[in-house]
Design a protein around this motif. Structure first.
Motif, PDB file in Angstrom:
ATOM      1  N   GLY A   6       0.806  -1.207   0.000  1.00 59.47           N
ATOM      2  CA  GLY A   6       0.000   0.000   0.000  1.00 59.47           C
ATOM      3  C   GLY A   6       0.841   1.259   0.000  1.00 59.47           C
ATOM      4  O   GLY A   6       0.544   2.218  -0.726  1.00 59.47           O
ATOM      5  N   LEU A   7       1.904   1.273   0.782  1.00 59.65           N
ATOM      6  CA  LEU A   7       2.797   2.425   0.815  1.00 59.65           C
ATOM      7  C   LEU A   7       3.506   2.615  -0.521  1.00 59.65           C
ATOM      8  O   LEU A   7       3.688   3.746  -0.986  1.00 59.65           O
ATOM      9  CB  LEU A   7       3.822   2.252   1.938  1.00 59.65           C
ATOM     10  CG  LEU A   7       3.274   2.377   3.367  1.00 59.65           C
ATOM     11  CD1 LEU A   7       4.354   1.984   4.377  1.00 59.65           C
ATOM     12  CD2 LEU A   7       2.794   3.796   3.630  1.00 59.65           C
ATOM     13  N   LYS A  12       4.010   5.716  -5.601  1.00 57.53           N
ATOM     14  CA  LYS A  12       3.950   5.788  -7.067  1.00 57.53           C
ATOM     15  C   LYS A  12       2.914   6.806  -7.530  1.00 57.53           C
ATOM     16  O   LYS A  12       3.146   7.562  -8.467  1.00 57.53           O
ATOM     17  CB  LYS A  12       3.616   4.404  -7.646  1.00 57.53           C
ATOM     18  CG  LYS A  12       4.751   3.404  -7.569  1.00 57.53           C
ATOM     19  CD  LYS A  12       4.323   2.081  -8.188  1.00 57.53           C
ATOM     20  CE  LYS A  12       5.454   1.070  -8.169  1.00 57.53           C
ATOM     21  NZ  LYS A  12       5.035  -0.236  -8.740  1.00 57.53           N
ATOM     22  N   LEU A  13       1.774   6.815  -6.858  1.00 56.85           N
ATOM     23  CA  LEU A  13       0.719   7.752  -7.238  1.00 56.85           C
ATOM     24  C   LEU A  13       1.170   9.189  -6.989  1.00 56.85           C
ATOM     25  O   LEU A  13       0.928  10.070  -7.816  1.00 56.85           O
ATOM     26  CB  LEU A  13      -0.555   7.454  -6.445  1.00 56.85           C
ATOM     27  CG  LEU A  13      -1.763   8.334  -6.746  1.00 56.85           C
ATOM     28  CD1 LEU A  13      -2.146   8.254  -8.221  1.00 56.85           C
ATOM     29  CD2 LEU A  13      -2.947   7.939  -5.867  1.00 56.85           C
ATOM     30  N   ARG A  14       1.835   9.433  -5.853  1.00 55.69           N
ATOM     31  CA  ARG A  14       2.329  10.783  -5.568  1.00 55.69           C
ATOM     32  C   ARG A  14       3.353  11.221  -6.604  1.00 55.69           C
ATOM     33  O   ARG A  14       3.344  12.373  -7.060  1.00 55.69           O
ATOM     34  CB  ARG A  14       2.945  10.834  -4.171  1.00 55.69           C
ATOM     35  CG  ARG A  14       1.945  10.792  -3.027  1.00 55.69           C
ATOM     36  CD  ARG A  14       2.574  11.234  -1.723  1.00 55.69           C
ATOM     37  NE  ARG A  14       3.716  10.403  -1.342  1.00 55.69           N
ATOM     38  CZ  ARG A  14       3.630   9.286  -0.644  1.00 55.69           C
ATOM     39  NH1 ARG A  14       2.439   8.863  -0.221  1.00 55.69           N
ATOM     40  NH2 ARG A  14       4.706   8.599  -0.333  1.00 55.69           N
ATOM     41  N   ALA A  20       3.153  14.990 -13.451  1.00 50.14           N
ATOM     42  CA  ALA A  20       2.136  15.614 -14.307  1.00 50.14           C
ATOM     43  C   ALA A  20       1.953  17.085 -13.957  1.00 50.14           C
ATOM     44  O   ALA A  20       1.852  17.942 -14.846  1.00 50.14           O
ATOM     45  CB  ALA A  20       0.815  14.860 -14.179  1.00 50.14           C
ATOM     46  N   ALA A  21       1.912  17.404 -12.663  1.00 49.23           N
ATOM     47  CA  ALA A  21       1.717  18.793 -12.244  1.00 49.23           C
ATOM     48  C   ALA A  21       2.923  19.650 -12.612  1.00 49.23           C
ATOM     49  O   ALA A  21       2.770  20.794 -13.076  1.00 49.23           O
ATOM     50  CB  ALA A  21       1.474  18.846 -10.733  1.00 49.23           C
ATOM     51  N   THR A  50      13.100   7.271 -14.967  1.00 50.43           N
ATOM     52  CA  THR A  50      11.993   7.208 -14.002  1.00 50.43           C
ATOM     53  C   THR A  50      10.746   7.851 -14.578  1.00 50.43           C
ATOM     54  O   THR A  50       9.637   7.308 -14.475  1.00 50.43           O
ATOM     55  CB  THR A  50      12.379   7.909 -12.689  1.00 50.43           C
ATOM     56  OG1 THR A  50      13.448   7.191 -12.072  1.00 50.43           O
ATOM     57  CG2 THR A  50      11.193   7.958 -11.730  1.00 50.43           C
ATOM     58  N   LEU A  51      10.920   9.017 -15.181  1.00 49.58           N
ATOM     59  CA  LEU A  51       9.773   9.692 -15.790  1.00 49.58           C
ATOM     60  C   LEU A  51       9.109   8.804 -16.837  1.00 49.58           C
ATOM     61  O   LEU A  51       7.881   8.680 -16.861  1.00 49.58           O
ATOM     62  CB  LEU A  51      10.209  11.017 -16.413  1.00 49.58           C
ATOM     63  CG  LEU A  51       9.101  11.905 -16.981  1.00 49.58           C
ATOM     64  CD1 LEU A  51       9.497  13.375 -16.881  1.00 49.58           C
ATOM     65  CD2 LEU A  51       8.791  11.580 -18.432  1.00 49.58           C
ATOM     66  N   PHE A  52       9.915   8.159 -17.680  1.00 46.69           N
ATOM     67  CA  PHE A  52       9.341   7.336 -18.748  1.00 46.69           C
ATOM     68  C   PHE A  52       8.695   6.059 -18.221  1.00 46.69           C
ATOM     69  O   PHE A  52       7.885   5.450 -18.917  1.00 46.69           O
ATOM     70  CB  PHE A  52      10.399   7.004 -19.794  1.00 46.69           C
ATOM     71  CG  PHE A  52      10.670   8.134 -20.765  1.00 46.69           C
ATOM     72  CD1 PHE A  52       9.629   8.687 -21.508  1.00 46.69           C
ATOM     73  CD2 PHE A  52      11.945   8.645 -20.928  1.00 46.69           C
ATOM     74  CE1 PHE A  52       9.858   9.726 -22.397  1.00 46.69           C
ATOM     75  CE2 PHE A  52      12.191   9.682 -21.821  1.00 46.69           C
ATOM     76  CZ  PHE A  52      11.146  10.228 -22.557  1.00 46.69           C
ATOM     77  N   ARG A  53       9.025   5.664 -17.010  1.00 44.45           N
ATOM     78  CA  ARG A  53       8.323   4.520 -16.416  1.00 44.45           C
ATOM     79  C   ARG A  53       6.878   4.875 -16.091  1.00 44.45           C
ATOM     80  O   ARG A  53       6.006   4.015 -16.052  1.00 44.45           O
ATOM     81  CB  ARG A  53       9.048   4.040 -15.149  1.00 44.45           C
ATOM     82  CG  ARG A  53      10.288   3.222 -15.418  1.00 44.45           C
ATOM     83  CD  ARG A  53      10.653   2.359 -14.224  1.00 44.45           C
ATOM     84  NE  ARG A  53      10.989   3.140 -13.042  1.00 44.45           N
ATOM     85  CZ  ARG A  53      12.215   3.579 -12.765  1.00 44.45           C
ATOM     86  NH1 ARG A  53      13.215   3.326 -13.593  1.00 44.45           N
ATOM     87  NH2 ARG A  53      12.438   4.275 -11.667  1.00 44.45           N
ATOM     88  N   TYR A  54       6.642   6.160 -15.850  1.00 44.55           N
ATOM     89  CA  TYR A  54       5.285   6.616 -15.519  1.00 44.55           C
ATOM     90  C   TYR A  54       4.525   7.111 -16.742  1.00 44.55           C
ATOM     91  O   TYR A  54       3.305   6.935 -16.833  1.00 44.55           O
ATOM     92  CB  TYR A  54       5.350   7.740 -14.479  1.00 44.55           C
ATOM     93  CG  TYR A  54       5.727   7.277 -13.104  1.00 44.55           C
ATOM     94  CD1 TYR A  54       4.765   6.856 -12.198  1.00 44.55           C
ATOM     95  CD2 TYR A  54       7.067   7.252 -12.699  1.00 44.55           C
ATOM     96  CE1 TYR A  54       5.105   6.430 -10.925  1.00 44.55           C
ATOM     97  CE2 TYR A  54       7.424   6.825 -11.431  1.00 44.55           C
ATOM     98  CZ  TYR A  54       6.445   6.416 -10.547  1.00 44.55           C
ATOM     99  OH  TYR A  54       6.787   5.986  -9.285  1.00 44.55           O
TER     100      TYR A  54
END
Length: 216
Positions: A6-7, A12-14, A20-21, A50-54
């Motif tokens: 969960g953490l 990952k979501l943060r 994106a922001a 890292t960016l391209f993983r998201y």
């Protein structure tokens, strides 16, 4: 899901939201074409890998938010009330969204929304990338229609028209706001044009292909 998992997912979501922001802030300040992926990664203090993983592309840093809406029309059709046709359900939903000044309708004058839409509609590569998200939207809606025994080709054609109408109405509403009109000034025309556009679809689709929902 254990606490560790969960953490990890929360982190990952943060990170995704931060990227994106950060990207949107830079794009709005300097212009989409003037900002590189490396610029975004540096500003967010992550590496390019890292960016391209998201986000698989620079355009997706802007457009990923559309992923949250890709199943919206399909869901409206699946969950429509008894007695409503698919076109009628999407029409009613769009009118309600206009009344609420939902950004998805283009009838929203929040500065951030107007700036985002201005970036979107003025950047060629973003416009091209939207096709990827639109195709998925059509695919999901077509599947919902096929589940009601609409033939596959007819389902795809109907889905394409319904999705296109929503997008074009939204774009026209944004154009008027960008030209200086207020949401209250635009709203009556937005309603009238939605009625006309969905009425055209009802004449062509509802009467020949798409039945109203019946009691189960």
């Amino acid at each position: 899901m254990d606490n560790t998992t969960g953490l990890r997912e929360s982190k990952k979501l943060r990170t995704r939201r931060l990227l994106a922001a950060t990207a949107l802030e830079l794009f709005l300040e300097k212009g989409f074409d003037a900002v590189s992926v490396a610029d975004v990664a540096a500003a967010a203090e992550v590496s390019k890998p890292t960016l391209f993983r998201y986000f698989p592309s620079k355009e997706d840093l802007v457009l990923d938010r559309f992923a949250d809406h890709q199943d919206e029309v399909a869901r409206i059709v699946r969950d429509r009330a008894v007695g409503l046709t698919p076109v009628g359900a999407v029409h009613a939903h769009f009118l309600a969204a206009l009344a609420e000044r939902d950004p998805i309708t283009g009838l929203c004058d929040h500065p951030n929304v107007l700036a985002f839409q201005g970036l979107l509609y003025s950047t060629t590569s973003l416009e091209a990338r939207i096709a990827h998200y639109t195709a998925r939207e059509v695919e999901l809606l077509a599947a919902a229609l096929e589940a009601e025994s609409v033939p596959p080709l007819s389902a795809r054609l109907a889905a394409t028209h319904l999705v296109a109408v929503r997008h074009e109405l939204g774009r026209e509403n944004w154009r008027r706001l960008a030209a200086g009109a207020t949401v209250d000034e635009v709203h009556p025309a937005a309603v009238a044009e939605a009625d006309q556009a969905f009425g055209m679809l009802a004449d062509g689709l509802d009467r020949t292909l798409l039945p109203p929902r019946r009691p189960s």
